[in-house]
Design an enzyme around this catalytic site. Structure first.
Site, PDB file in Angstrom:
ATOM      1  N   LYS A 110       0.706  -1.270   0.022  1.00  0.00           N
ATOM      2  CA  LYS A 110       0.127   0.111   0.143  1.00  0.00           C
ATOM      3  C   LYS A 110       0.835   1.217  -0.015  1.00  0.00           C
ATOM      4  O   LYS A 110       0.374   2.396  -0.532  1.00  0.00           O
ATOM      5  CB  LYS A 110      -0.859  -0.081   1.506  1.00  0.00           C
ATOM      6  CG  LYS A 110      -0.107  -0.249   2.533  1.00  0.00           C
ATOM      7  CD  LYS A 110      -0.357  -1.617   3.062  1.00  0.00           C
ATOM      8  CE  LYS A 110       0.247  -1.836   4.431  1.00  0.00           C
ATOM      9  NZ  LYS A 110       0.303  -3.422   4.730  1.00  0.00           N
ATOM     10  N   GLU A 134      -5.399  -5.835  -4.719  1.00  0.00           N
ATOM     11  CA  GLU A 134      -6.309  -6.054  -3.820  1.00  0.00           C
ATOM     12  C   GLU A 134      -5.949  -6.258  -2.451  1.00  0.00           C
ATOM     13  O   GLU A 134      -6.659  -5.796  -1.509  1.00  0.00           O
ATOM     14  CB  GLU A 134      -6.984  -7.552  -4.106  1.00  0.00           C
ATOM     15  CG  GLU A 134      -8.494  -7.896  -3.284  1.00  0.00           C
ATOM     16  CD  GLU A 134      -9.664  -6.849  -3.434  1.00  0.00           C
ATOM     17  OE1 GLU A 134     -10.007  -6.603  -4.563  1.00  0.00           O
ATOM     18  OE2 GLU A 134      -9.878  -6.172  -2.349  1.00  0.00           O
ATOM     19  N   VAL A 137      -5.319  -2.888   0.592  1.00  0.00           N
ATOM     20  CA  VAL A 137      -6.244  -2.233   1.356  1.00  0.00           C
ATOM     21  C   VAL A 137      -7.145  -3.297   2.079  1.00  0.00           C
ATOM     22  O   VAL A 137      -7.914  -4.087   1.539  1.00  0.00           O
ATOM     23  CB  VAL A 137      -7.267  -1.108   0.590  1.00  0.00           C
ATOM     24  CG1 VAL A 137      -8.023  -0.578   1.752  1.00  0.00           C
ATOM     25  CG2 VAL A 137      -6.432  -0.307  -0.104  1.00  0.00           C
ATOM     26  N   ILE A 141     -10.420  -8.493   3.075  1.00  0.00           N
ATOM     27  CA  ILE A 141     -11.644  -7.898   2.670  1.00  0.00           C
ATOM     28  C   ILE A 141     -11.509  -7.574   1.123  1.00  0.00           C
ATOM     29  O   ILE A 141     -10.643  -6.882   0.727  1.00  0.00           O
ATOM     30  CB  ILE A 141     -12.006  -6.895   3.307  1.00  0.00           C
ATOM     31  CG1 ILE A 141     -12.154  -7.312   4.918  1.00  0.00           C
ATOM     32  CG2 ILE A 141     -13.326  -6.170   2.840  1.00  0.00           C
ATOM     33  CD1 ILE A 141     -12.319  -5.886   5.654  1.00  0.00           C
ATOM     34  N   GLY A 192       4.115  -9.921  16.928  1.00  0.00           N
ATOM     35  CA  GLY A 192       4.521  -9.551  15.539  1.00  0.00           C
ATOM     36  C   GLY A 192       3.303  -8.640  14.786  1.00  0.00           C
ATOM     37  O   GLY A 192       3.559  -8.754  13.530  1.00  0.00           O
ATOM     38  N   GLU A 195       4.376  -3.268  12.662  1.00  0.00           N
ATOM     39  CA  GLU A 195       5.226  -2.985  11.662  1.00  0.00           C
ATOM     40  C   GLU A 195       6.732  -2.678  12.004  1.00  0.00           C
ATOM     41  O   GLU A 195       6.719  -1.951  13.174  1.00  0.00           O
ATOM     42  CB  GLU A 195       5.008  -1.835  10.384  1.00  0.00           C
ATOM     43  CG  GLU A 195       3.582  -2.186   9.836  1.00  0.00           C
ATOM     44  CD  GLU A 195       3.305  -2.711   8.493  1.00  0.00           C
ATOM     45  OE1 GLU A 195       4.456  -2.525   7.716  1.00  0.00           O
ATOM     46  OE2 GLU A 195       2.219  -2.531   8.087  1.00  0.00           O
ATOM     47  N   ASP A 206       0.140   4.024   7.871  1.00  0.00           N
ATOM     48  CA  ASP A 206      -0.441   2.770   6.966  1.00  0.00           C
ATOM     49  C   ASP A 206      -2.005   2.947   6.511  1.00  0.00           C
ATOM     50  O   ASP A 206      -2.473   2.445   5.545  1.00  0.00           O
ATOM     51  CB  ASP A 206      -0.089   1.402   8.014  1.00  0.00           C
ATOM     52  CG  ASP A 206      -0.905   0.268   7.257  1.00  0.00           C
ATOM     53  OD1 ASP A 206      -0.312  -0.281   6.482  1.00  0.00           O
ATOM     54  OD2 ASP A 206      -2.004   0.061   7.702  1.00  0.00           O
ATOM     55  N   LYS A 210      -3.820   3.520   2.868  1.00  0.00           N
ATOM     56  CA  LYS A 210      -4.966   2.570   2.434  1.00  0.00           C
ATOM     57  C   LYS A 210      -6.158   3.771   1.843  1.00  0.00           C
ATOM     58  O   LYS A 210      -6.626   3.603   1.009  1.00  0.00           O
ATOM     59  CB  LYS A 210      -5.530   1.894   3.311  1.00  0.00           C
ATOM     60  CG  LYS A 210      -4.296   0.598   3.538  1.00  0.00           C
ATOM     61  CD  LYS A 210      -4.518   0.076   4.812  1.00  0.00           C
ATOM     62  CE  LYS A 210      -3.678  -1.092   5.096  1.00  0.00           C
ATOM     63  NZ  LYS A 210      -3.612  -1.748   6.476  1.00  0.00           N
ATOM     64  N   GLY A 309      -2.388 -10.031   8.511  1.00  0.00           N
ATOM     65  CA  GLY A 309      -1.897 -11.395   8.944  1.00  0.00           C
ATOM     66  C   GLY A 309      -1.851 -12.244   7.454  1.00  0.00           C
ATOM     67  O   GLY A 309      -2.304 -11.936   6.425  1.00  0.00           O
TER      68      GLY A 309
HETATM   69  P1  NDP Z   1       8.056  -9.179   5.709  1.00  0.00           P
HETATM   70  O1  NDP Z   1       8.868  -8.426   6.121  1.00  0.00           O
HETATM   71  O2  NDP Z   1       7.457 -10.477   6.142  1.00  0.00           O
HETATM   72  O3  NDP Z   1       8.716  -9.775   4.343  1.00  0.00           O
HETATM   73  C1  NDP Z   1       9.524  -9.422   3.398  1.00  0.00           C
HETATM   74  C2  NDP Z   1      10.038 -10.346   2.425  1.00  0.00           C
HETATM   75  O4  NDP Z   1      10.612  -9.569   1.366  1.00  0.00           O
HETATM   76  C3  NDP Z   1      11.204 -11.066   2.952  1.00  0.00           C
HETATM   77  O5  NDP Z   1      11.141 -12.405   2.422  1.00  0.00           O
HETATM   78  C4  NDP Z   1      12.623 -10.156   2.439  1.00  0.00           C
HETATM   79  O6  NDP Z   1      13.635 -11.363   2.298  1.00  0.00           O
HETATM   80  C5  NDP Z   1      12.273  -9.957   1.076  1.00  0.00           C
HETATM   81  N1  NDP Z   1      12.699  -8.705   0.916  1.00  0.00           N
HETATM   82  C6  NDP Z   1      12.770  -7.473   1.450  1.00  0.00           C
HETATM   83  N2  NDP Z   1      13.491  -6.557   0.787  1.00  0.00           N
HETATM   84  C7  NDP Z   1      14.300  -7.256  -0.117  1.00  0.00           C
HETATM   85  C8  NDP Z   1      15.056  -6.977  -1.391  1.00  0.00           C
HETATM   86  N3  NDP Z   1      15.651  -5.708  -1.428  1.00  0.00           N
HETATM   87  N4  NDP Z   1      15.550  -7.897  -2.111  1.00  0.00           N
HETATM   88  C9  NDP Z   1      14.960  -9.159  -2.149  1.00  0.00           C
HETATM   89  N5  NDP Z   1      14.237  -9.419  -1.180  1.00  0.00           N
HETATM   90  C10 NDP Z   1      13.649  -8.467  -0.240  1.00  0.00           C
HETATM   91  O7  NDP Z   1       6.851  -8.444   5.028  1.00  0.00           O
HETATM   92  P2  NDP Z   1       5.425  -9.066   4.733  1.00  0.00           P
HETATM   93  O8  NDP Z   1       5.507 -10.320   4.118  1.00  0.00           O
HETATM   94  O9  NDP Z   1       4.756  -8.749   6.109  1.00  0.00           O
HETATM   95  O10 NDP Z   1       4.796  -7.833   3.795  1.00  0.00           O
HETATM   96  C11 NDP Z   1       5.003  -7.774   2.433  1.00  0.00           C
HETATM   97  C12 NDP Z   1       4.002  -6.802   1.735  1.00  0.00           C
HETATM   98  O11 NDP Z   1       2.970  -6.994   2.135  1.00  0.00           O
HETATM   99  C13 NDP Z   1       4.233  -5.431   2.365  1.00  0.00           C
HETATM  100  O12 NDP Z   1       4.188  -4.661   1.312  1.00  0.00           O
HETATM  101  C14 NDP Z   1       3.188  -5.191   3.383  1.00  0.00           C
HETATM  102  O13 NDP Z   1       2.928  -3.866   3.517  1.00  0.00           O
HETATM  103  C15 NDP Z   1       2.014  -6.139   2.808  1.00  0.00           C
HETATM  104  N6  NDP Z   1       0.963  -6.232   3.408  1.00  0.00           N
HETATM  105  C16 NDP Z   1       1.325  -7.013   4.577  1.00  0.00           C
HETATM  106  C17 NDP Z   1       0.428  -7.446   5.341  1.00  0.00           C
HETATM  107  C18 NDP Z   1       0.877  -8.323   6.621  1.00  0.00           C
HETATM  108  O14 NDP Z   1      -0.428  -8.675   7.483  1.00  0.00           O
HETATM  109  N7  NDP Z   1       2.074  -8.733   6.925  1.00  0.00           N
HETATM  110  C19 NDP Z   1      -0.947  -7.289   5.376  1.00  0.00           C
HETATM  111  C20 NDP Z   1      -1.189  -6.414   3.899  1.00  0.00           C
HETATM  112  C21 NDP Z   1      -0.385  -6.238   3.167  1.00  0.00           C
HETATM  113  P3  NDP Z   1      14.053 -12.180   3.446  1.00  0.00           P
HETATM  114  O15 NDP Z   1      13.084 -13.235   3.797  1.00  0.00           O
HETATM  115  O16 NDP Z   1      15.311 -12.919   3.217  1.00  0.00           O
HETATM  116  O17 NDP Z   1      14.278 -11.204   4.537  1.00  0.00           O
HETATM  117  N1  HSE Z   2       0.056  -3.133   9.689  1.00  0.00           N
HETATM  118  C1  HSE Z   2      -1.039  -3.339   8.910  1.00  0.00           C
HETATM  119  C2  HSE Z   2      -2.253  -3.442   9.859  1.00  0.00           C
HETATM  120  C3  HSE Z   2      -0.849  -4.754   8.074  1.00  0.00           C
HETATM  121  O1  HSE Z   2      -2.070  -3.430  11.200  1.00  0.00           O
HETATM  122  O2  HSE Z   2      -3.290  -3.344   9.563  1.00  0.00           O
HETATM  123  C4  HSE Z   2      -2.057  -4.926   7.103  1.00  0.00           C
HETATM  124  O3  HSE Z   2      -2.105  -3.805   6.146  1.00  0.00           O
END
Ligand code: NDP
Ligand code: HSE
Length: 439
Positions: A110, A134, A137, A141, A192, A195, A206, A210, A309
């Site tokens: 986002k 999708e 945001v 949902i 966890g 962020e 955040d 959205k 999540g």
């Molecule tokens: P994480 O920090 O858990 O995962 C990030 C991943 O990206 C890791 O695997 C990391 O590698 C990799 N990464 C980061 N930077 C680089 C780079 N420069 N080169 C290569 N790989 C890279 O993040 P999330 O999974 O929680 O979030 C991912 C996206 O989803 C974000 O944009 C977040 O805002 C969005 N999002 C997250 C939600 C949530 O509930 N977590 C909900 C909705 C959206 P490594 O594993 O080796 O560190």
């Molecule tokens: N940090 C965000 C939240 C993750 O708590 O809603 C989902 O976008």
């Protein structure tokens, strides 16, 4: 439908963290029925990560790891680039590279869409590529599909919602367990939820990312974070929750996008607000998100579900992957273009009118209430109710005022004067009390 071996959609991922692993896991476990319905194979081809040696909860062969997201985005074997890294630097480079290469892109990011949406959508249009977002945001949902598809007949005077699960979790637990912000935030960190950059959640950014995306979908205009009031939940105390309760309200971090169709002015904000207890969204608790959409044809529709999540977000990402596969297989446009931009502008503060809650900590001496009401009267703000309780310290009292509908500018002027008044001990807390039934 038979699954054809020559119909394959190769997915290159960037990011195999919380969300990426969820997508990998659920795509693997639901592959059979999805492929059967699509008549094509969905192949998890490769994934870029920072550290391939890190233990992961999904099965991935060592030769599927990459280190460079741009390499994945431009790999000739990759049909669909799935950006699940986060951040706005490498993610932007890789997303643009994929679109320039004519690939379909799915992202949950986002911050990326909010800050660079205009450039990204322009690159997609230039290259006849497609972007699906999708999961960006309200997590699981399907609010983007709702706005773009199901509600396409409507114009949207008001969209408001609880868009940050972490803040909603903290506020809910503070209220239920009568614990202060710091105690609950420490738990949220342990679980966890918060962020890595805590300001994203706790200071409202955040939810603001959205809200900007929702405003774009509803009104075709990219608003800048600089023009929006954005506040988080750090200033909200248990006392505020108690006073809100006495007044018949609950405090929630609310993102709001309101458009006046007579003037074409849009007001977007993210602030803790007092929501009347009987509103559906006032009852959305924990990590859940809720969005209320007022359409001029359909009326109000409300969407509630898990806003964050691994599993909820993976559900949304996979729905985008399937849409992309359908587009790829059948060449059918996945969605209506958004509204034409350029017609709307941000609402000036004196046009934004709401009732407000004002909490003041004042010197406990005669005449203070009169001083405060002189200041509110000077700016034309009419007081609706006053609550007063002794403060926890001697010679200090808490005053809680609610106002009749006033403009945001009037209230800011009142607060500026109150801060100069020697009887007012701390910066006042001001929370909007939007009239949502009367719209
Ligand atoms: P994480 O920090 O858990 O995962 C990030 C991943 O990206 C890791 O695997 C990391 O590698 C990799 N990464 C980061 N930077 C680089 C780079 N420069 N080169 C290569 N790989 C890279 O993040 P999330 O999974 O929680 O979030 C991912 C996206 O989803 C974000 O944009 C977040 O805002 C969005 N999002 C997250 C939600 C949530 O509930 N977590 C909900 C909705 C959206 P490594 O594993 O080796 O560190
Ligand atoms: N940090 C965000 C939240 C993750 O708590 O809603 C989902 O976008």
């Amino acid at each position: 439908m038979n699954v054809s071996n020559d119909k394959v959609l190769r997915i290159g991922m960037a990011g195999l963290g919380v969300v990426g692993q969820g997508v990998w896991k659920h795509l693997d476990s639901h592959r059979g029925p999805l492929e059967e319905r699509l008549g094509a194979r969905l192949e998890l081809y490769c994934a870029a990560v920072r550290d391939p040696s890190r233990a992961r909860a999904v099965e991935i062969r060592p030769d599927q790891f990459r280190r460079d997201p741009v390499e994945v985005a431009t790999d000739a074997e990759v049909d669909l680039f799935c950006e699940l890294m986060g951040g706005t630097d490498v993610a932007l480079k890789a997303t643009l590279a994929a679109l320039e290469a004519g690939k379909m892109v799915v992202t949950a990011n986002k911050a990326l869409i909010c800050e660079h949406g205009e450039a990204i959508f322009a690159a997609a249009a230039r290259n006849d590529a497609r972007l699906y977002f999708e999961a960006s945001v309200a997590g699981g949902i399907p609010i983007i599909k709702a706005l773009r598809e199901g509600l396409v007949a409507n114009r949207f005077p008001l969209i408001y919602g609880i868009l940050n699960g972490t803040c909603n979790y903290i506020l809910t637990r503070m209220e239920a367990e009568r614990q202060g912000f710091e105690t609950i935030v420490a738990d949220a960190r342990r679980l966890g939820y918060v962020e890595a950059d805590e300001a994203l959640d706790l200071d409202g950014w955040d939810a603001a990312h959205k809200a900007v995306i929702l405003a774009y979908l509803a009104h075709g205009h990219w608003f800048s974070l600089d023009e929006m009031p954005v506040r988080g939940i750090r200033e909200v105390t248990l006392d505020d929750m108690d006073w809100a309760d006495r007044l018949g309200y609950r405090i929630k971090l609310v993102a709001m996008v309101r458009r006046d169709f007579k003037t074409d002015k849009v007001f977007c904000c993210v602030e803790p607000m007092l929501l009347r207890k009987d509103l559906v969204l006032a009852k959305v608790d924990g990590v859940y998100n809720g969005v209320s959409v007022l359409g001029d044809v359909v009326g109000e529709s409300i969407y509630i579900g898990r806003g964050a999540g691994q599993d909820a977000t993976a559900s949304a990402v996979i729905s985008d992957i399937v849409d992309a596969a359908i587009d790829r297989l059948h060449g059918v446009p996945a969605f209506m273009p958004t509204f034409v931009s350029g017609r709307v502008a941000f609402a000036p503060l004196d046009e934004v009118r709401r009732a407000y809650y004002l909490r003041l900590s004042v010197v406990d001496r005669p005449g203070v209430l009169a001083e405060v009401s002189t200041i509110t009267a000077r700016h034309g703000v009419s007081i609706e109710s006053v609550l007063q309780t002794p403060g926890r310290e001697e010679d200090r009292a808490h005053l809680v005022l609610t106002t009749h509908e006033s403009s945001e500018k009037q209230v800011r002027d009142v607060v500026a004067d109150l801060r100069e008044d020697r009887a007012v001990l701390d910066p006042p807390l001001v929370l909007p009390m939007p009239d949502l039934n009367g719209r």
